[in-house]
Design a protein around this motif. Structure first.
Motif, PDB file in Angstrom:
ATOM      1  N   ILE A   1      18.732  62.467  82.914  1.00  0.00           N
ATOM      2  CA  ILE A   1      17.626  61.794  82.492  1.00  0.00           C
ATOM      3  C   ILE A   1      16.997  60.600  83.109  1.00  0.00           C
ATOM      4  O   ILE A   1      17.764  59.491  83.238  1.00  0.00           O
ATOM      5  CB  ILE A   1      17.677  61.738  80.601  1.00  0.00           C
ATOM      6  CG1 ILE A   1      17.928  63.007  79.984  1.00  0.00           C
ATOM      7  CG2 ILE A   1      16.263  60.966  80.278  1.00  0.00           C
ATOM      8  CD1 ILE A   1      18.165  62.682  78.618  1.00  0.00           C
ATOM      9  N   PHE A   2      15.713  60.705  83.439  1.00  0.00           N
ATOM     10  CA  PHE A   2      15.023  59.359  83.959  1.00  0.00           C
ATOM     11  C   PHE A   2      13.762  58.999  83.276  1.00  0.00           C
ATOM     12  O   PHE A   2      13.364  59.919  82.582  1.00  0.00           O
ATOM     13  CB  PHE A   2      15.075  59.471  85.604  1.00  0.00           C
ATOM     14  CG  PHE A   2      13.914  60.440  85.906  1.00  0.00           C
ATOM     15  CD1 PHE A   2      12.743  60.585  85.927  1.00  0.00           C
ATOM     16  CD2 PHE A   2      14.668  61.974  86.109  1.00  0.00           C
ATOM     17  CE1 PHE A   2      12.025  61.517  86.319  1.00  0.00           C
ATOM     18  CE2 PHE A   2      13.909  62.893  86.561  1.00  0.00           C
ATOM     19  CZ  PHE A   2      12.571  62.622  86.693  1.00  0.00           C
ATOM     20  N   HIS A   3      13.446  57.797  83.417  1.00  0.00           N
ATOM     21  CA  HIS A   3      12.228  57.288  82.767  1.00  0.00           C
ATOM     22  C   HIS A   3      11.375  56.450  83.936  1.00  0.00           C
ATOM     23  O   HIS A   3      11.623  55.707  84.473  1.00  0.00           O
ATOM     24  CB  HIS A   3      12.371  56.162  81.604  1.00  0.00           C
ATOM     25  CG  HIS A   3      13.176  56.979  80.611  1.00  0.00           C
ATOM     26  ND1 HIS A   3      14.569  56.461  80.296  1.00  0.00           N
ATOM     27  CD2 HIS A   3      12.978  57.720  79.357  1.00  0.00           C
ATOM     28  CE1 HIS A   3      15.146  57.327  79.156  1.00  0.00           C
ATOM     29  NE2 HIS A   3      14.099  57.874  78.850  1.00  0.00           N
TER      30      HIS A   3
ATOM     31  N   SER B   1       5.529  55.214  80.977  1.00  0.00           N
ATOM     32  CA  SER B   1       6.653  56.024  81.702  1.00  0.00           C
ATOM     33  C   SER B   1       6.959  57.252  80.547  1.00  0.00           C
ATOM     34  O   SER B   1       6.467  57.287  79.431  1.00  0.00           O
ATOM     35  CB  SER B   1       7.934  55.416  81.664  1.00  0.00           C
ATOM     36  OG  SER B   1       7.944  54.425  82.561  1.00  0.00           O
ATOM     37  N   ALA B   2       7.527  58.444  81.110  1.00  0.00           N
ATOM     38  CA  ALA B   2       7.999  59.403  80.102  1.00  0.00           C
ATOM     39  C   ALA B   2       9.284  59.585  80.289  1.00  0.00           C
ATOM     40  O   ALA B   2      10.145  59.009  81.267  1.00  0.00           O
ATOM     41  CB  ALA B   2       7.161  60.681  80.694  1.00  0.00           C
ATOM     42  N   SER B   3      10.111  60.368  79.371  1.00  0.00           N
ATOM     43  CA  SER B   3      11.478  60.920  79.596  1.00  0.00           C
ATOM     44  C   SER B   3      11.584  62.131  80.248  1.00  0.00           C
ATOM     45  O   SER B   3      10.955  63.118  79.810  1.00  0.00           O
ATOM     46  CB  SER B   3      12.128  61.111  78.321  1.00  0.00           C
ATOM     47  OG  SER B   3      12.443  59.542  77.707  1.00  0.00           O
ATOM     48  N   VAL B   4      12.184  62.119  81.372  1.00  0.00           N
ATOM     49  CA  VAL B   4      12.217  63.474  81.998  1.00  0.00           C
ATOM     50  C   VAL B   4      13.746  63.984  82.371  1.00  0.00           C
ATOM     51  O   VAL B   4      14.473  63.124  82.731  1.00  0.00           O
ATOM     52  CB  VAL B   4      11.476  63.325  83.543  1.00  0.00           C
ATOM     53  CG1 VAL B   4      11.307  64.595  84.213  1.00  0.00           C
ATOM     54  CG2 VAL B   4       9.945  62.707  83.229  1.00  0.00           C
ATOM     55  N   GLN B   5      13.889  65.118  81.955  1.00  0.00           N
ATOM     56  CA  GLN B   5      15.294  65.524  81.932  1.00  0.00           C
ATOM     57  C   GLN B   5      15.369  66.463  82.924  1.00  0.00           C
ATOM     58  O   GLN B   5      14.404  67.603  83.083  1.00  0.00           O
ATOM     59  CB  GLN B   5      15.791  66.130  80.640  1.00  0.00           C
ATOM     60  CG  GLN B   5      17.350  66.441  80.681  1.00  0.00           C
ATOM     61  CD  GLN B   5      17.718  66.685  79.277  1.00  0.00           C
ATOM     62  OE1 GLN B   5      17.419  67.340  78.484  1.00  0.00           O
ATOM     63  NE2 GLN B   5      19.136  66.237  79.029  1.00  0.00           N
TER      64      GLN B   5
END
Length: 413
Positions: free
Chosen positions: A286-288, A379-383
């Motif tokens: 996961i990255f933000h 930002s968003a949480s992107v998995q």
């Protein structure tokens, strides 16, 4: 000049022009009015250890002139490879200005961007930063810099808030974390932001160690061994493409899997190289980061231009660097259109007065504060799911729900 023309400058040629560039350093910025098009030097690290990020940004620049022309903007681009090298970036900026550009966009690498900013300040040449998070880019009082990208504190603060939300949504029981970061300008800035913000973030775990690594290293087995010895629930990472690949490879070799691998705010774990090299092992990290808005008409137009131009690349993977590079060019082109001038001070004044509602990345209109920083980028949480970056938080823009803890390496298919 054809806007698609690519001018690649080798390091040898750059160095050969150093003397001429230096003797002209005190010359004023190119002054002009009523030019037919804005001539922009696009400085990106398309070779060296940051090549993958530079090349992704370059793809955004290559399709920008056509898309921007559909919105009434005329630009000419000169593309220069800064070779992932601070000195090359500085020389490239001098050479671009001597060759008559009206504005510079770049440079992805924070160290190189600072070097370019110093040259632009001396020459009264507007610099629009596409990607580069070191706080000092907008904290040193530069008058000819505008950054449409969050600084390290913004990335870290937003990332920590989203990590808290992730733990709440997934009910993940996490008590410990290790912070793993590149020992370059960007990584050090992220470490500083973590130290400042983590005590107030209200997270249920403790950071029990900090492990730095050299992004030029061929492998990370020593660093992974050190992380593994701490056996943290979460590994928080600051990586780029090559780093992320090396990290996962060494974790798999050492049969070490934390409950979560999360970046509070860095790239690497979504680049095509990452997915192509690791396959299913790339999933569930996961990255933000700020991410492209699929509902934006301009983002849809950019994706439509991207697909035929680069059929071997996926816009959902490339949209971060492509989107921010396009937006930097949009800022410059919009300022030129409003001001009608290529004079450095006049063009920079128009850049600082930017207000663009329709753009690529999620968030409010693009605007700059008195330091030249866009402070409104969320930002968003992107998995990574099925080898594709997938928004999992905030819930109002998510297309999947987050999965934590990560499934075992051996269970991936």
């Amino acid at each position: 000049m054809d806007s698609r023309l690519v001018t690649s400058i080798s390091r040898r040629k750059l160095l050969a022009g150093t003397t001429a560039a230096t003797t002209m350093l005190a010359a004023p910025a190119i002054v002009g009015a009523q030019a037919n098009a804005l001539k922009i030097g696009v400085l990106l690290p398309r070779s060296g250890y940051m090549a993958s990020t530079g090349q992704s940004s370059h793809r955004g620049a290559m399709i920008a002139p056509k898309v921007l022309s559909d919105y009434g903007h005329r630009i000419e681009l000169i593309h220069i490879d800064t070779e992932s090298n601070v000195d090359a970036a500085r020389i490239a900026a001098q050479r671009a200005i001597n060759d008559g550009v009206h504005c510079i966009v770049g440079n992805v690498d924070s160290g190189g961007t600072l070097a370019v900013a110093q040259v632009c300040e001396q020459r009264q040449m507007p610099l629009v930063v596409n990607v580069g998070a070191a706080p000092q880019i907008t904290e040193q009082g530069f008058k000819y810099v505008a950054r449409n990208f969050p600084h390290a504190g913004m990335l870290m603060g937003g990332g920590l808030r989203l990590i808290k939300n992730l733990l709440d949504v997934t009910k993940l029981d996490a008590k410990t974390a290790v912070f793993f970061y590149a020992n370059d300008t960007f990584g050090q800035a992220q470490r500083g932001a973590l130290d400042a913000l983590f005590p107030r973030a209200g997270l249920p775990f403790q950071v029990i160690d900090h492990v730095a690594f050299d992004p030029r290293a061929q492998e990370l087995s020593v660093e992974v061994t050190k992380i593994r010895a701490s056996n943290p629930d979460i590994v928080m990472v600051v990586t780029r493409g090559n780093d992320a690949v090396k990290l996962i490879r060494d974790m798999v070799r050492q049969r070490f899997l934390p409950k979560a691998i999360i970046s509070p705010g860095s790239s690497g774990m979504f680049e095509e190289e990452y997915y192509q090299t690791l396959g299913p092992l790339a999933d569930y990290t996961i990255f933000h980061l700020p991410w492209a808005n699929p509902k934006s008409q301009m983002a849809q137009a950019l994706e439509a231009a991207f697909k035929p131009a680069f059929p071997n690349y996926r816009f959902p993977v490339e949209c971060f660097y492509v989107g921010f590079t396009f937006e930097a060019l949009l800022v410059a082109a919009g300022a030129f259109k409003r001001s009608g001038s290529t004079n450095g001070p006049e063009l920079m004044k128009a850049i600082r007065e930017t207000s663009i509602a329709e753009h690529i990345i999620i968030g409010p209109p693009i605007k700059f504060d008195e330091k030249g920083q866009n402070v409104g980028i969320p930002s968003a949480s992107v998995q990574s799911r099925n080898r594709t970056p997938t928004v999992v938080l905030p819930t109002e823009v998510a297309t999947m729900t987050p999965v934590l803890p990560m499934p075992p390496w051996q269970d991936r298919s």
